[in-house]
Design a protein around this motif. Structure first.
Motif, PDB file in Angstrom:
ATOM      1  N   UNK A  43       0.830  -1.209   0.000  1.00 21.51           N
ATOM      2  CA  UNK A  43       0.000   0.000   0.000  1.00 21.51           C
ATOM      3  C   UNK A  43       0.865   1.260   0.000  1.00 21.51           C
ATOM      4  N   UNK A  44       2.014   1.190   0.722  1.00 17.78           N
ATOM      5  CA  UNK A  44       2.949   2.337   0.685  1.00 17.78           C
ATOM      6  C   UNK A  44       3.459   2.525  -0.739  1.00 17.78           C
ATOM      7  N   UNK A  52       0.772   4.027  -2.933  1.00  9.92           N
ATOM      8  CA  UNK A  52       0.594   5.450  -2.602  1.00  9.92           C
ATOM      9  C   UNK A  52       1.659   6.290  -3.322  1.00  9.92           C
ATOM     10  N   UNK A  83       1.064   6.466  -7.060  1.00 12.64           N
ATOM     11  CA  UNK A  83      -0.007   7.380  -7.488  1.00 12.64           C
ATOM     12  C   UNK A  83       0.457   8.833  -7.452  1.00 12.64           C
ATOM     13  N   UNK A  84       1.670   9.042  -6.961  1.00 16.36           N
ATOM     14  CA  UNK A  84       2.233  10.402  -6.992  1.00 16.36           C
ATOM     15  C   UNK A  84       3.292  10.517  -8.091  1.00 16.36           C
ATOM     16  N   UNK A 142      -4.904  12.212 -10.478  1.00 13.66           N
ATOM     17  CA  UNK A 142      -4.556  12.295  -9.058  1.00 13.66           C
ATOM     18  C   UNK A 142      -5.612  11.589  -8.222  1.00 13.66           C
ATOM     19  N   UNK A 143      -5.158  10.750  -7.306  1.00  8.06           N
ATOM     20  CA  UNK A 143      -6.073  10.102  -6.372  1.00  8.06           C
ATOM     21  C   UNK A 143      -5.788  10.607  -4.964  1.00  8.06           C
ATOM     22  N   UNK A 144      -6.766  11.265  -4.361  1.00  2.81           N
ATOM     23  CA  UNK A 144      -6.643  11.672  -2.958  1.00  2.81           C
ATOM     24  C   UNK A 144      -7.187  10.541  -2.107  1.00  2.81           C
ATOM     25  N   UNK A 145      -6.372  10.004  -1.228  1.00  2.43           N
ATOM     26  CA  UNK A 145      -6.733   8.784  -0.496  1.00  2.43           C
ATOM     27  C   UNK A 145      -7.699   9.052   0.659  1.00  2.43           C
ATOM     28  N   UNK A 153      -4.852   8.351   3.894  1.00  4.25           N
ATOM     29  CA  UNK A 153      -3.489   8.579   3.383  1.00  4.25           C
ATOM     30  C   UNK A 153      -2.464   7.738   4.136  1.00  4.25           C
ATOM     31  N   UNK A 154      -1.547   7.159   3.378  1.00  2.00           N
ATOM     32  CA  UNK A 154      -0.614   6.180   3.941  1.00  2.00           C
ATOM     33  C   UNK A 154       0.538   6.888   4.659  1.00  2.00           C
ATOM     34  N   UNK A 163       3.032  11.847   6.379  1.00  5.58           N
ATOM     35  CA  UNK A 163       1.789  11.539   7.115  1.00  5.58           C
ATOM     36  C   UNK A 163       2.001  10.927   8.503  1.00  5.58           C
ATOM     37  N   UNK A 222      -2.900  15.778   1.489  1.00  9.20           N
ATOM     38  CA  UNK A 222      -3.350  15.255   0.194  1.00  9.20           C
ATOM     39  C   UNK A 222      -3.638  16.415  -0.773  1.00  9.20           C
ATOM     40  N   UNK A 224      -0.554  17.979  -2.035  1.00 10.58           N
ATOM     41  CA  UNK A 224       0.023  17.198  -3.137  1.00 10.58           C
ATOM     42  C   UNK A 224      -0.712  17.487  -4.446  1.00 10.58           C
TER      43      UNK A 224
END
Lengths: 405, 261
Positions: free
Chosen positions: A357-358, A361, A364-365, B91-94, B97-98, B153, B165, B168
């Motif tokens: 998952x890290x 994440x 996705x950036x 862009x996906x805003x979680x 957030x991890x 985070x 988020x 970003x």
């Protein structure tokens, strides 16, 4: 027996030092470690025999330290080369131990050795000639950081020994670097004695080259109110063992250990630690990390011994492991041996893989999978690397780790 | 206004998309088209597939597309890696957030921003230039500079994570932003800050998908369209009044709807 014969034939009996004679005698009754013992059962036999396969070498070729640029204020010593040092400054002094003191101390240590548990030390002291033993007595404070190098030579078995006495109230940063060469074996034994109220930030960085081997043992004795902080890193050895033995001789001392080993290809690197509390109010905080990739094997075995005399001991040992390949193997065994009834001790072990998952994440950036893995590994390494003294070198080291194949 | 938007080409087209994970179907034929300047809200019960849709558009490797296409700026992106989609402007805003311990937020933001800038043929920023840029963007979400020196985070409150988020999003300047329950866990003030940030970043050139359960975010950012999802399908689409009706009547009201064609 072959290694003993080799040692014997490499020099005549008249040329052997007293210490070499004692150790050789002890080794004769135990020419190889017991493969069934807890300390050696996971050791790769053929790799270990390969360690012993090289011819003994007491002379070192000219050494160009490939280690990151040193600061001008650091003191850099290379065992086996010109190690003359006699610094007496206003706040501190660094002097050679006298030969009598050195021999006396080592003999005392040998008298406590167990033939199997201290096999690596016995081998080291059988091999080490006077030139390859560095003994230092350090006192005072505001001492410039000290770097001590041990290095192997290609196609040879080298042995280096370091003995350090920290006098009362002394406070130092010391970085020890062990470097392997192509097709080489290095035996390194280190003895540390911390007197009352002394403190050391000790870094041990060991890295090899193609087919290099290492037997690295570290023996520390802490007197009361001393503080011993160890940050260690071992990587890129075909075969390496790091054996740590720490005795808090009277309790009331602090030990912090953060160690890491990284294995790739078919390498095997192991860390064995034994922390022995011999008085009350001792403190230990230990974390050991292993990272294993490809078909490699990483091992951690830690034991904490808390006898009845060691009441109010506060000890924690954690083993964290990262498995990067389905073919890699990690063995970990943190263990406690507690007799005292008023103590706070804990231990634990985790084995995981890179956090999916890290990684997602970060991806996705816009960060590629390779870069994301590097960032994640960098965070895994940093906790250990930031604990290794001589800060200027840390980031070069991190860079080296992340960009290794 | 809506017809004016549709004079240009769509940013994102999701066409009859079905997807599964571990052989379990999650999406069952979702279609959705977003034009520049549009804000879409997706609502629905927990587990209806809203977050899955957002993850699949972003390229999560755990999901398999079993049917249908995702097109971004006219190009099929079904087989693109998540980082390629992000670099090109998705862009996906979680929702959660991890945390990435040990990785500094500043460095993470810089590496991400440079990945996007490289795609846009813009000059990559060194640490100093990036500091200048990020200082400006911090204002949008009213975040303190100290957050940059912390790990990504790690130790952030729920509200701080959501603001991070949006920070970003501000740095990456996406063509389309999918914000998955960005409003969850926010107090009223934080919600206003986040909503105002989203409005400042969005433009006539960008599209936004807001995934939410609550009207309160939609009070701050009025959507052009509201979609209701159920069991992996969009079962109802309407204007912003549909969200108000849902708020009044609850999801039970939608139980008898079937998939829209």
């Amino acid at each position: 027996m072959e290694i003993i014969e080799q040692i014997k034939t490499s020099k005549s009996i008249d040329n052997q030092t007293e210490i070499q004679k004692i150790c050789l005698h002890k080794l004769q009754s135990s020419p190889l470690p017991n493969p069934k013992s807890e300390l050696w059962r996971l050791s790769n036999k053929s790799k270990f025999l390969n360690f012993l396969d090289y011819s003994i070498n007491e002379k070192d070729p000219k050494f160009d330290a490939p280690y990151p640029n040193t600061s001008k204020s650091n003191i850099r010593l290379i065992i086996g080369e010109n190690c003359q040092i006699n610094l007496i400054e206003k706040n501190y002094s660094i002097q050679h131990l006298s030969e009598d003191a050195l021999v006396k101390y080592i003999k005392e240590q040998i008298s406590c050795f167990d033939q199997n548990e201290n096999w690596s030390d016995l081998l080291n002291l059988s091999l080490s000639c006077t030139k390859n033993i560095l003994g230092l007595k350090i006192s005072g404070s505001k001492i410039p950081p000290i770097e001590i190098f041990s290095h192997a030579s290609s196609n040879a078995l080298n042995a280096k020994t370091l003995v350090i006495f920290l006098e009362k109230n002394c406070d130092i940063d010391l970085l020890q670097v062990n470097l392997g060469k192509d097709n080489s074996s290095l035996s390194q034994s280190t003895f540390f004695c911390l007197e009352e109220n002394s403190s050391v930030n000790h870094g041990v960085v060991s890295y090899g080259e193609n087919k290099s081997n290492l037997l690295n043992s570290l023996n520390v004795i802490q007197q009361k109110n001393s503080e011993y902080n160890l940050g260690s890193l071992h990587f890129k050895f075909n075969y390496a063992r790091f054996e740590i033995s720490i005795k808090q001789s009277e309790g009331n001392a602090k030990t912090n250990i953060k160690g890491m080993q990284i294995t790739k290809k078919d390498e095997q690197i192991s860390t064995y630690t034994k922390i022995d509390f011999r008085g009350p109010n001792g403190f230990l905080d230990q974390i050991n990390k292993s990272l294993a990739d490809d078909k490699s094997h990483a091992i951690f075995e830690g034991s904490i011994i808390v006898p009845k005399i060691a009441q109010k001991t506060d000890a924690s040992q954690l083993s964290r492991n990262l498995l990067l390949s389905n073919l890699a193997q990690i063995d970990t065994k943190p263990q406690l041996e507690i007799i005292a009834d008023d103590v706070k001790c804990k231990h634990g072990a985790t084995i995981s893989q890179l956090n999916e998952e890290e990684l997602f994440y970060m991806r996705t950036r816009g960060i590629t999978l390779t870069e994301a893995s590097k960032l994640q590994l960098s965070s895994y390494f940093q906790e250990i690397i930031s604990f290794i003294p001589v800060s200027k070198d840390r980031w070069d080291l991190l860079d080296k780790l992340l960009n290794e194949n | 206004m809506q017809s004016k938007m549709k004079e240009s080409d769509p940013i994102l087209e999701v066409e009859n998309l079905s997807a599964s994970t571990d052989n379990l179907p999650i999406l069952k034929g979702v279609s959705l088209t977003i034009y520049p300047g549009e804000i879409h809200a997706i609502m629905g019960r927990n587990g209806c597939g809203k977050s899955t849709l957002s993850k699949i558009v972003a390229g999560h490797p755990s999901y398999n597309i079993t049917n249908g296409d995702i097109k971004f700026l006219g190009q099929n992106i079904n087989s693109l890696e998540p980082e390629e989609r992000a670099q090109s402007g998705i862009f996906l805003g979680f929702q959660y957030p991890i945390e990435i311990p040990g990785v500094s937020n500043l460095e993470f933001l810089r590496v991400s921003t440079n990945a996007r800038r490289k795609f846009l043929n813009k000059e990559e920023l060194d640490t100093f230039d990036f500091e200048e840029l990020v200082k400006e963007k911090l204002e949008i979400v009213k975040m303190d500079h100290a957050f940059l020196s912390r790990s990504v985070n790690q130790g952030f409150s729920g509200g701080e994570k959501k603001r991070n988020e949006i920070l970003q999003m501000a740095l990456l300047e996406p063509k389309i932003a999918i914000l998955d329950e960005t409003d969850s866990g926010l107090d009223i003030d934080a919600l206003r800050i986040v909503a105002s940030g989203i409005k400042k970043i969005s433009s006539a050139e960008t599209g936004i998908i807001l995934i939410t359960h609550y009207q309160r975010l939609l009070d701050e950012i009025e959507p052009n369209y509201v979609h209701v999802m159920s069991d992996g399908q969009i079962i109802k689409t309407g204007g912003s009044d549909l969200a108000l009706e849902l708020e009044k009547k609850g999801y039970e009201w939608t139980d008898n709807f079937t998939q829209e064609t």
